[in-house]
Enzyme design. Structure first.
Site, PDB file in Angstrom:
ATOM      1  N   ASP A 137       0.477   4.380  -0.772  1.00 28.02           N
ATOM      2  CA  ASP A 137       0.470   4.135  -2.209  1.00 28.02           C
ATOM      3  C   ASP A 137       1.146   2.783  -2.333  1.00 28.02           C
ATOM      4  O   ASP A 137       2.365   2.674  -2.177  1.00 28.02           O
ATOM      5  CB  ASP A 137       1.259   5.205  -2.966  1.00 28.02           C
ATOM      6  CG  ASP A 137       1.154   4.978  -4.467  1.00 28.02           C
ATOM      7  OD1 ASP A 137       1.367   3.839  -4.917  1.00 28.02           O
ATOM      8  OD2 ASP A 137       0.837   5.931  -5.194  1.00 28.02           O
ATOM      9  N   HIS A 138       0.352   1.739  -2.584  1.00 24.71           N
ATOM     10  CA  HIS A 138       0.938   0.400  -2.411  1.00 24.71           C
ATOM     11  C   HIS A 138       2.062   0.115  -3.404  1.00 24.71           C
ATOM     12  O   HIS A 138       2.870  -0.775  -3.182  1.00 24.71           O
ATOM     13  CB  HIS A 138      -0.146  -0.693  -2.406  1.00 24.71           C
ATOM     14  CG  HIS A 138      -0.621  -1.100  -3.761  1.00 24.71           C
ATOM     15  ND1 HIS A 138      -1.568  -0.413  -4.447  1.00 24.71           N
ATOM     16  CD2 HIS A 138      -0.281  -2.138  -4.558  1.00 24.71           C
ATOM     17  CE1 HIS A 138      -1.805  -0.998  -5.606  1.00 24.71           C
ATOM     18  NE2 HIS A 138      -1.034  -2.063  -5.700  1.00 24.71           N
ATOM     19  N   HIS A 143       0.083   5.951  -8.412  1.00 17.51           N
ATOM     20  CA  HIS A 143       1.132   4.940  -8.603  1.00 17.51           C
ATOM     21  C   HIS A 143       2.161   5.349  -9.669  1.00 17.51           C
ATOM     22  O   HIS A 143       3.368   5.260  -9.466  1.00 17.51           O
ATOM     23  CB  HIS A 143       0.524   3.604  -9.016  1.00 17.51           C
ATOM     24  CG  HIS A 143      -0.560   3.112  -8.110  1.00 17.51           C
ATOM     25  ND1 HIS A 143      -0.555   3.333  -6.762  1.00 17.51           N
ATOM     26  CD2 HIS A 143      -1.681   2.384  -8.359  1.00 17.51           C
ATOM     27  CE1 HIS A 143      -1.629   2.771  -6.224  1.00 17.51           C
ATOM     28  NE2 HIS A 143      -2.324   2.191  -7.173  1.00 17.51           N
TER      29      HIS A 143
HETATM   30  C1  BG6 Z   1      -5.183  -0.169  -7.419  1.00 18.64           C
HETATM   31  C2  BG6 Z   1      -6.267   0.217  -8.387  1.00 18.64           C
HETATM   32  O1  BG6 Z   1      -4.713   0.955  -6.729  1.00 18.64           O
HETATM   33  O2  BG6 Z   1      -4.116  -0.760  -8.131  1.00 18.64           O
HETATM   34  C3  BG6 Z   1      -6.726  -0.980  -9.198  1.00 18.64           C
HETATM   35  O3  BG6 Z   1      -7.371   0.763  -7.692  1.00 18.64           O
HETATM   36  C4  BG6 Z   1      -5.554  -1.661  -9.853  1.00 18.64           C
HETATM   37  O4  BG6 Z   1      -7.676  -0.601 -10.181  1.00 18.64           O
HETATM   38  C5  BG6 Z   1      -4.466  -1.938  -8.832  1.00 18.64           C
HETATM   39  O5  BG6 Z   1      -6.003  -2.873 -10.439  1.00 18.64           O
HETATM   40  C6  BG6 Z   1      -3.221  -2.463  -9.493  1.00 18.64           C
HETATM   41  O6  BG6 Z   1      -2.351  -2.878  -8.491  1.00 18.64           O
HETATM   42  P1  BG6 Z   1      -1.303  -4.024  -8.763  1.00 18.64           P
HETATM   43  O7  BG6 Z   1      -0.517  -4.136  -7.505  1.00 18.64           O
HETATM   44  O8  BG6 Z   1      -2.092  -5.260  -9.114  1.00 18.64           O
HETATM   45  O9  BG6 Z   1      -0.508  -3.554  -9.935  1.00 18.64           O
END
Ligand code: BG6
Length: 503
Positions: A196-197, A259
């Site tokens: 989960d980045h 997230h």
């Molecule tokens: C991803 C989603 O997991 O997270 C995208 O699939 C989204 O739709 C993105 O834009 C948002 O990530 P960050 O790091 O730009 O907030």
């Protein structure tokens, strides 16, 4: 030129040793690899953080010689790296990179992969750890994992084998459970790293530091002092070319189930006994168990209509390429949750996320209860607002404390002011990208910032009923104009005189 002096504020930024590793990226020429994974590897290399022996193998369907894969990987790094690529570092990173072509369900591909891995071991005279990164369409996750099992690639004598699995981990609770069963039939949970980045973002981890390294907040961190919590993940971008994925996902699955639930659990969890992966994840899972799926009147969804974003006219969701004109997929979702435990009973948690809103902001705002008695005269009280503590994940990563302060002058008048900590100015260095931290942690075998099997299922248990309900409900969906703060009527979710923060 003289060497720049070391920056004392970067002291303590770690460079931990990592066992020599071969990293295999399934989907090595795909979008995520190009935009995130390869640039992250480059930046780790530039920081000297990769293991001394590090080998990369890309696996994808297209037929490419190794040399062409290296050229494409270098081009991706140049285009997407957060720092300008130093050719020396880049060449060293990719000089021996290999490419294996084959579809993921092709049994003949795995022996070739195995051979390439053995070749790296032989060349370095030792067994390298193996990390398999599944950066493919989700239907291939079980296919690849099972094939790794059949081809004896899930263990390696004297070295570790780890598997990193991208999102989405299932699109329903049942799918997530099924995927967990498959994965754990060939691997031990300690080998599995579900990404989960958001957990790799500095400010997200800082919530733990902030809560558990400072004595002053913990006494306030409960229902007696906190009035509500708002978690916002708004984006100004639309769905780009991702209709194929997004139209089956929607905002709730795409960002909220994973997230945003992670942000919530980190904010709510009890202090862990220590910072080991399982102690932290045990506490997070307990929070998830205390949350019931929201009832229909606690959820709102909507879709973006045409509008103007950053001065440019943009189409509505139904006008995006590849989106069916009668799609009922939500691009905005808001829910109100409660965490039914001793600490949080009665505190509303508001979560909202959407595409094509007025700006990109991800934040967690904790609003405290107002002071019990306004001692100022009526005019002086006008500016007295409840304190707020805001963790800004992006942009401008930092933490803000909103306080009331006297406006200079002869009268006693109060106004809100901000006490701010900003990453950029305090540490004088750019935060690494989330993927840098996560790839490194996975290679080191530290699963703290990865989602455990029971955790991912507990997240689905909360959101799955909403997903099912929404899928069964007839459209069309309420619309909001692109470039605005979202649909009308989201105030309905709020308790008492709570207010949404401006986006
Ligand atoms: C991803 C989603 O997991 O997270 C995208 O699939 C989204 O739709 C993105 O834009 C948002 O990530 P960050 O790091 O730009 O907030």
């Amino acid at each position: 030129m003289t060497e720049p002096l070391p920056n004392p504020l970067t002291e303590g930024l770690e460079r931990l040793p990592v066992h020599p590793t071969a990293l295999v990226i399934f989907g090595g020429t795909g979008d995520l690899a190009r935009r995130k994974l390869l640039p992250a590897l480059y930046n780790l290399a530039a920081d000297g953080a990769l293991p001394e022996r590090f080998h990369l193998i890309g696996v994808s369907r297209s037929e490419l010689p190794d040399e062409e894969f290296r050229t494409q990987a270098a081009a991706a790094v140049k285009e997407f790296s957060r720092r300008e690529a130093d050719p020396k570092v880049l060449d060293a990173l990719l000089a021996e990179a290999r490419y294996i072509s084959g579809s993921f369900d092709d049994e003949g591909m795995y022996p070739r992969l195995s051979e390439a891995l053995d070749g790296f071991d032989a060349a370095s005279g030792q067994q390298l750890n193996r990390a398999f990164y599944l950066s493919t369409a989700p239907e291939f996750f079980p296919v690849i994992v099972e094939a790794l099992g059949r081809h004896d690639l899930t263990a390696h004598d004297g070295a570790e084998v780890r598997v990193i699995i991208e999102k989405p981990f299932g699109t329903t609770l049942a799918e997530a459970q099924e995927l967990n069963r498959t994965v754990l039939s060939v691997l031990d949970e300690s080998q599995v790293f579900r990404i989960d980045h958001y957990l790799g973002k500095e400010t997200v981890q800082n919530m733990l530091a902030f809560r558990f390294a400072n004595g002053m907040f913990e006494p306030l961190w409960n229902r007696n002092y906190i009035r509500n919590v708002q978690i916002t993940a708004s984006e100004d971008i639309g769905i780009g070319s991702r209709a194929g994925y997004y139209d089956h996902a929607g905002a709730l699955r795409d960002l909220m189930q994973n997230h945003m639930m992670q942000l919530l659990t980190l904010l709510c969890m009890e202090p862990p006994v220590d910072f080991s992966a399982d102690e932290i994840r045990n506490e997070k899972v307990k929070v998830l168990h205390a949350i019931q799926p929201p009832e229909p009147d606690r959820t709102i969804r909507a879709q973006y209509a045409p509008g103007v974003v950053a001065g440019r006219e943009v189409p509505g969701y139904l006008g995006e390429n590849g989106v069916p004109e009668d799609s009922n997929t939500e691009t905005f979702a808001a829910v109100r949750l409660t965490v039914q435990n001793w600490r949080w009973a009665g505190v509303p948690f508001y979560l909202r996320t959407g595409k094509r809103l007025s700006r990109k902001v991800t934040e967690i705002a904790v609003t405290l209860r107002p002071v019990p008695h306004q001692a100022f005269n009526q005019e002086g009280s006008v500016g007295v607002q409840p304190n707020q503590l805001i963790f800004t994940v992006q942009p401008n990563e930092g933490v803000t404390l909103k306080l009331g302060a006297k406006i200079p002058g002869t009268r006693m008048r109060v106004r809100g002011v901000n006490m701010e900590f900003l990453y950029g100015t305090t540490f004088l260095s750019q935060s690494p990208e989330a993927y840098e931290k996560l790839i490194m942690d996975a290679m080191r075998g530290d699963a703290t910032l990865f989602t455990r099997n029971d955790e991912v299922e507990a997240q689905w248990r909360i959101m799955d009923p909403v997903v099912q309900r929404w899928e069964a409900a007839p459209g069309p969906l309420p619309q909001y104009e692109a470039g605005t703060a979202g649909p009308a009527g989201i105030e309905q979710l709020l308790a008492g005189d709570d207010k949404w923060r401006a986006i």
